[in-house]
Write an enzyme that holds these catalytic residues in place. Structure first.
Site, PDB file in Angstrom:
ATOM      1  N   CYS A  44     -13.569  58.701  -4.627  1.00 24.37           N
ATOM      2  CA  CYS A  44     -13.889  58.885  -6.043  1.00 24.37           C
ATOM      3  C   CYS A  44     -13.938  60.361  -6.417  1.00 24.37           C
ATOM      4  O   CYS A  44     -13.309  60.794  -7.373  1.00 24.37           O
ATOM      5  CB  CYS A  44     -15.226  58.200  -6.367  1.00 24.37           C
ATOM      6  SG  CYS A  44     -15.791  58.535  -8.043  1.00 24.37           S
ATOM      7  N   CYS A  49     -11.206  58.856  -8.809  1.00 24.10           N
ATOM      8  CA  CYS A  49     -11.678  58.804 -10.197  1.00 24.10           C
ATOM      9  C   CYS A  49     -11.865  60.171 -10.851  1.00 24.10           C
ATOM     10  O   CYS A  49     -11.414  60.392 -11.973  1.00 24.10           O
ATOM     11  CB  CYS A  49     -13.024  58.083 -10.272  1.00 24.10           C
ATOM     12  SG  CYS A  49     -13.215  56.711  -9.153  1.00 24.10           S
ATOM     13  N   LYS A  52      -8.683  62.461 -11.051  1.00 25.13           N
ATOM     14  CA  LYS A  52      -7.764  61.708 -11.921  1.00 25.13           C
ATOM     15  C   LYS A  52      -8.171  61.867 -13.387  1.00 25.13           C
ATOM     16  O   LYS A  52      -7.353  62.136 -14.243  1.00 25.13           O
ATOM     17  CB  LYS A  52      -7.776  60.240 -11.495  1.00 25.13           C
ATOM     18  CG  LYS A  52      -6.922  59.280 -12.291  1.00 25.13           C
ATOM     19  CD  LYS A  52      -7.572  58.674 -13.502  1.00 25.13           C
ATOM     20  CE  LYS A  52      -8.901  58.035 -13.320  1.00 25.13           C
ATOM     21  NZ  LYS A  52      -8.931  56.763 -12.644  1.00 25.13           N
ATOM     22  N   TYR A 185      -3.551  49.878 -11.624  1.00 27.41           N
ATOM     23  CA  TYR A 185      -4.339  50.973 -12.198  1.00 27.41           C
ATOM     24  C   TYR A 185      -3.668  52.335 -11.960  1.00 27.41           C
ATOM     25  O   TYR A 185      -3.477  53.112 -12.882  1.00 27.41           O
ATOM     26  CB  TYR A 185      -5.701  51.058 -11.506  1.00 27.41           C
ATOM     27  CG  TYR A 185      -6.761  50.081 -11.904  1.00 27.41           C
ATOM     28  CD1 TYR A 185      -7.782  50.463 -12.754  1.00 27.41           C
ATOM     29  CD2 TYR A 185      -6.793  48.800 -11.375  1.00 27.41           C
ATOM     30  CE1 TYR A 185      -8.813  49.593 -13.084  1.00 27.41           C
ATOM     31  CE2 TYR A 185      -7.817  47.917 -11.692  1.00 27.41           C
ATOM     32  CZ  TYR A 185      -8.822  48.322 -12.551  1.00 27.41           C
ATOM     33  OH  TYR A 185      -9.839  47.467 -12.869  1.00 27.41           O
ATOM     34  N   GLU A 189      -1.992  54.833 -14.693  1.00 27.49           N
ATOM     35  CA  GLU A 189      -2.739  56.059 -15.018  1.00 27.49           C
ATOM     36  C   GLU A 189      -1.892  57.308 -14.762  1.00 27.49           C
ATOM     37  O   GLU A 189      -1.854  58.231 -15.592  1.00 27.49           O
ATOM     38  CB  GLU A 189      -4.036  56.104 -14.201  1.00 27.49           C
ATOM     39  CG  GLU A 189      -5.027  55.035 -14.647  1.00 27.49           C
ATOM     40  CD  GLU A 189      -6.330  55.017 -13.860  1.00 27.49           C
ATOM     41  OE1 GLU A 189      -7.287  54.415 -14.354  1.00 27.49           O
ATOM     42  OE2 GLU A 189      -6.401  55.600 -12.753  1.00 27.49           O
ATOM     43  N   ASP A 310     -14.973  49.692  -0.726  1.00 28.95           N
ATOM     44  CA  ASP A 310     -13.568  49.259  -0.671  1.00 28.95           C
ATOM     45  C   ASP A 310     -13.161  48.715   0.696  1.00 28.95           C
ATOM     46  O   ASP A 310     -12.204  47.951   0.791  1.00 28.95           O
ATOM     47  CB  ASP A 310     -12.641  50.435  -1.023  1.00 28.95           C
ATOM     48  CG  ASP A 310     -12.718  50.831  -2.484  1.00 28.95           C
ATOM     49  OD1 ASP A 310     -13.584  50.297  -3.206  1.00 28.95           O
ATOM     50  OD2 ASP A 310     -11.920  51.682  -2.906  1.00 28.95           O
ATOM     51  N   HIS A 444     -19.753  52.604 -39.673  1.00 28.15           N
ATOM     52  CA  HIS A 444     -18.537  52.857 -40.434  1.00 28.15           C
ATOM     53  C   HIS A 444     -18.361  54.339 -40.722  1.00 28.15           C
ATOM     54  O   HIS A 444     -19.348  55.011 -40.995  1.00 28.15           O
ATOM     55  CB  HIS A 444     -18.626  52.072 -41.755  1.00 28.15           C
ATOM     56  CG  HIS A 444     -17.399  52.172 -42.579  1.00 28.15           C
ATOM     57  ND1 HIS A 444     -16.230  51.539 -42.253  1.00 28.15           N
ATOM     58  CD2 HIS A 444     -17.150  52.856 -43.731  1.00 28.15           C
ATOM     59  CE1 HIS A 444     -15.308  51.813 -43.167  1.00 28.15           C
ATOM     60  NE2 HIS A 444     -15.845  52.621 -44.073  1.00 28.15           N
ATOM     61  N   GLU A 449     -16.311  49.258 -34.993  1.00 25.55           N
ATOM     62  CA  GLU A 449     -16.883  48.309 -35.950  1.00 25.55           C
ATOM     63  C   GLU A 449     -16.076  47.018 -36.018  1.00 25.55           C
ATOM     64  O   GLU A 449     -16.590  45.963 -36.387  1.00 25.55           O
ATOM     65  CB  GLU A 449     -17.013  48.940 -37.347  1.00 25.55           C
ATOM     66  CG  GLU A 449     -15.716  49.244 -38.039  1.00 25.55           C
ATOM     67  CD  GLU A 449     -15.937  49.904 -39.397  1.00 25.55           C
ATOM     68  OE1 GLU A 449     -16.642  49.334 -40.231  1.00 25.55           O
ATOM     69  OE2 GLU A 449     -15.408  51.022 -39.600  1.00 25.55           O
TER      70      GLU A 449
HETATM   71  P1  NDP Z   1      -3.389  47.703  -7.555  1.00 28.91           P
HETATM   72  O1  NDP Z   1      -3.676  46.653  -6.578  1.00 28.91           O
HETATM   73  O2  NDP Z   1      -4.124  47.744  -8.850  1.00 28.91           O
HETATM   74  O3  NDP Z   1      -1.843  47.691  -7.892  1.00 28.91           O
HETATM   75  C1  NDP Z   1      -0.868  47.734  -6.890  1.00 28.91           C
HETATM   76  C2  NDP Z   1       0.480  47.594  -7.541  1.00 28.91           C
HETATM   77  O4  NDP Z   1       1.499  47.743  -6.568  1.00 28.91           O
HETATM   78  C3  NDP Z   1       0.658  46.220  -8.162  1.00 28.91           C
HETATM   79  O5  NDP Z   1       1.325  46.389  -9.377  1.00 28.91           O
HETATM   80  C4  NDP Z   1       1.515  45.501  -7.127  1.00 28.91           C
HETATM   81  O6  NDP Z   1       2.351  44.527  -7.662  1.00 28.91           O
HETATM   82  C5  NDP Z   1       2.375  46.635  -6.620  1.00 28.91           C
HETATM   83  N1  NDP Z   1       2.894  46.374  -5.286  1.00 28.91           N
HETATM   84  C6  NDP Z   1       2.199  45.942  -4.213  1.00 28.91           C
HETATM   85  N2  NDP Z   1       3.017  45.828  -3.157  1.00 28.91           N
HETATM   86  C7  NDP Z   1       4.236  46.209  -3.566  1.00 28.91           C
HETATM   87  C8  NDP Z   1       5.503  46.299  -2.934  1.00 28.91           C
HETATM   88  N3  NDP Z   1       5.669  45.980  -1.657  1.00 28.91           N
HETATM   89  N4  NDP Z   1       6.555  46.720  -3.670  1.00 28.91           N
HETATM   90  C9  NDP Z   1       6.396  47.038  -4.975  1.00 28.91           C
HETATM   91  N5  NDP Z   1       5.222  46.976  -5.622  1.00 28.91           N
HETATM   92  C10 NDP Z   1       4.168  46.557  -4.925  1.00 28.91           C
HETATM   93  O7  NDP Z   1      -3.536  49.033  -6.737  1.00 28.91           O
HETATM   94  P2  NDP Z   1      -3.680  50.547  -7.144  1.00 28.91           P
HETATM   95  O8  NDP Z   1      -3.109  51.277  -5.991  1.00 28.91           O
HETATM   96  O9  NDP Z   1      -3.156  50.828  -8.499  1.00 28.91           O
HETATM   97  O10 NDP Z   1      -5.254  50.733  -7.165  1.00 28.91           O
HETATM   98  C11 NDP Z   1      -6.043  50.293  -6.058  1.00 28.91           C
HETATM   99  C12 NDP Z   1      -7.390  49.854  -6.511  1.00 28.91           C
HETATM  100  O11 NDP Z   1      -8.159  50.999  -6.796  1.00 28.91           O
HETATM  101  C13 NDP Z   1      -7.400  49.064  -7.816  1.00 28.91           C
HETATM  102  O12 NDP Z   1      -7.219  47.695  -7.621  1.00 28.91           O
HETATM  103  C14 NDP Z   1      -8.749  49.363  -8.369  1.00 28.91           C
HETATM  104  O13 NDP Z   1      -9.651  48.449  -7.824  1.00 28.91           O
HETATM  105  C15 NDP Z   1      -9.035  50.756  -7.856  1.00 28.91           C
HETATM  106  N6  NDP Z   1      -8.797  51.750  -8.918  1.00 28.91           N
HETATM  107  C16 NDP Z   1      -9.597  51.727 -10.014  1.00 28.91           C
HETATM  108  C17 NDP Z   1      -9.393  52.632 -11.019  1.00 28.91           C
HETATM  109  C18 NDP Z   1     -10.250  52.596 -12.224  1.00 28.91           C
HETATM  110  O14 NDP Z   1     -11.306  51.985 -12.185  1.00 28.91           O
HETATM  111  N7  NDP Z   1      -9.825  53.194 -13.338  1.00 28.91           N
HETATM  112  C19 NDP Z   1      -8.349  53.650 -10.949  1.00 28.91           C
HETATM  113  C20 NDP Z   1      -7.553  53.562  -9.762  1.00 28.91           C
HETATM  114  C21 NDP Z   1      -7.795  52.648  -8.790  1.00 28.91           C
HETATM  115  P3  NDP Z   1       1.823  43.025  -7.938  1.00 28.91           P
HETATM  116  O15 NDP Z   1       0.952  43.106  -9.146  1.00 28.91           O
HETATM  117  O16 NDP Z   1       3.097  42.268  -8.190  1.00 28.91           O
HETATM  118  O17 NDP Z   1       1.117  42.586  -6.711  1.00 28.91           O
END
Ligand code: NDP
Length: 465
Positions: A44, A49, A52, A185, A189, A310, A444, A449
């Site tokens: 984080c 976080c 980022k 995410y 982002e 995690d 307002h 709102e």
């Molecule tokens: P996510 O699990 O959110 O997303 C992973 C993405 O990668 C999905 O779109 C997935 O597709 C895709 N993917 C997975 N495997 C493959 C592959 N072999 N080929 C192509 N695409 C693939 O993970 P992130 O890395 O974005 O974030 C990890 C976690 O960290 C999040 O789930 C969240 O919990 C946390 N996080 C929270 C944030 C916040 O609160 N603002 C910010 C950043 C991270 P598909 O959907 O089809 O499986």
């Protein structure tokens, strides 16, 4: 503590969860140590976080400057990436220092090195000073809070030329062209960050629309909005291979497209950080997703070992890891068995525009609310953009259980959505009804709102499922 152990509690991993558990336990009078192999603060603070959000804020100025021009300002802006990186790194170092200082003030011993289990009560810590020096430490209880690490498709040809989000925080120069693979995410982002900073940005995602698991209206709305901000979105497609040439990195895609960029970033998920921890020697089992298996009280398959955050892959969010740490402390050291309640946890995606969500999506609610759901949706142009010619729209959606009339889901895409959703989450968590929302007088003129003035029920299910 029985005299035979060095510590009452040994925590592995000084991220948000580990630090909170260590401090609470030490402040409660126990002898505690915490091991960290990289920098205190964890994902984080160091490479998640916090940095980022600084990048999002840096990037968002471009949009603000554009808006300002509509209001009569003349803005001549340029961006200095190295200067930004330096300012960010100074702040991250300051925060990491505060975390370390707070551990010290609580009486926690900080061990700078990588801890590996030798048995259920013993870890060997290799110091990270490069000397290879090791130290054996015993503890009555051990808490694993090692977090996660980026995962990239290992078998993909050319993947070694690509970066993950970890390197994106330290790129020596801002690329002219970037491709980001993934639709979660991090992908969304970082696409917003780079596009805002003027980088030609392409997002490629294998599924039909970004942000799988979010409400379908949110997914469709955000995809449209980020395209308005100049991000090229390619859906339903993946890489076949990546080739490094003299001019850049060439993506060969499944659909036959061949695209060149300077940097390719994979944001294809994160996996629990369990590699080479020696878990088998401690009798700690993994589940089928490769995460540490825990019961509702965060206890692992070993009697004296717990895991939070995690590395357990329950709900991978910083505030959740912190709550799991508090529950661990209450359970183990205050004779008060506690577990975190994962219902109605609000979350924000710091895309541009951002997303704020709490509770159920429409399709989830249709599966769980037996008498059906009432849906209220509004899309409107924020007042701030009145002079800019922008066609950006805010989306607000309330999902209401038809039987109880409780608001079970709130979904917002638009400026300040993360700030709004924190407050909306109180009402959803409290189980307030739509009538109670409506009884709340509007502030307002604000965007928020709209949340208490939504009158028209959407006539039928418009969710894609
Ligand atoms: P996510 O699990 O959110 O997303 C992973 C993405 O990668 C999905 O779109 C997935 O597709 C895709 N993917 C997975 N495997 C493959 C592959 N072999 N080929 C192509 N695409 C693939 O993970 P992130 O890395 O974005 O974030 C990890 C976690 O960290 C999040 O789930 C969240 O919990 C946390 N996080 C929270 C944030 C916040 O609160 N603002 C910010 C950043 C991270 P598909 O959907 O089809 O499986």
């Amino acid at each position: 503590m029985t005299d035979s152990y060095d510590y009452d509690l040994f925590v592995i991993g000084a991220g948000s969860g580990g630090v909170r558990a260590a401090r609470l336990t030490a402040l409660g009078g126990k002898k505690v140590a915490i091991a960290e192999e990289y920098r205190v603060g964890g994902t984080c603070v160091i490479r998640g976080c916090v940095p980022k959000k600084f990048m999002v804020m840096a990037s968002d100025f471009a949009h603000q400057f554009h808006t300002a021009e509509g209001y009569g300002w003349t803005v001549e802006a340029s961006f200095d990436w190295p200067k930004f990186l330096q300012a960010k790194d100074v702040e991250i170092a300051r925060l990491s220092g505060i975390y370390a200082a707070n551990l010290g003030k609580a009486g926690v011993d900080l061990v700078n090195g990588r801890a590996v289990f030798k048995d259920a009560h013993t870890v060997e810590v290799t110091h990270r000073d490069g000397t290879g020096e090791t130290r054996t430490i015993t503890a009555e209880k051990i808490l694993i809070a090692t977090g996660g690490r980026p995962w990239m498709p290992e078998g993909l040809e050319g993947i070694e030329h690509c970066i993950s989000s970890e390197e994106a925080f330290h790129l020596p120069e801002l690329p002219k062209r970037i491709m980001i693979a993934g639709g979660g995410y991090i992908a969304v982002e970082f696409a917003g960050i780079f596009a805002g900073l003027g980088v030609e940005t392409t997002l490629i995602y294998r599924g039909p629309n970004i942000l799988r698991g979010f409400d379908d209206d949110v997914r469709a709305h955000l995809a449209g909005e980020i395209e308005k901000r100049g991000i090229k979105v390619i859906l339903g497609c993946q890489h076949q291979k990546i080739e490094k040439t003299e001019t850049g990195l060439v993506s060969h895609l499944e659909n036959g497209m061949v695209l060149e960029h300077d940097v390719i970033m994979f944001a294809t998920g994160r996996v629990p950080h369990v590699k080479d921890l020696g878990l088998e020697k401690a009798g700690v089992s993994l589940n089928d997703k490769g995460a540490i298996e825990v019961d509702t009280l965060s206890k692992t398959s070993a009697d004296n070992i717990w895991a939070i955050g995690d590395v357990t892959d329950r709900m991978n969010l910083t505030p959740v890891a912190i709550r799991e740490a508090v529950a661990f402390h209450e359970t183990v050291y205050r004779n008060n068995p506690s577990h975190f309640d994962y219902e109605a946890v609000a979350t924000a995606v710091f895309s541009q525009p951002p997303v704020g969500v709490v509770g159920l999506s429409e399709s989830e609610a249709r599966h769980t609310c037996s008498a059906g759901v009432d849906v209220y949706v509004t899309r409107f142009r924020p007042m701030k953009y009145a002079f800019t010619g922008s066609d950006e729209r805010v989306l607000m959606k309330l999902v209401v259980d038809a039987a109880s009339q409780k608001v079970v889901g709130v979904h917002i895409v638009g400026p300040e959505a993360p700030e709004m959703i924190q407050l909306a989450a109180i009402a959803v968590k409290a189980g307030l009804t739509k009538a109670q929302w409506d009884a709340t007088c509007a502030v307002h003129p604000t965007m928020a709102e709209e949340l208490v003035t939504l009158k028209e029920k959407q006539s039928q299910d418009t969710s894609a499922g």
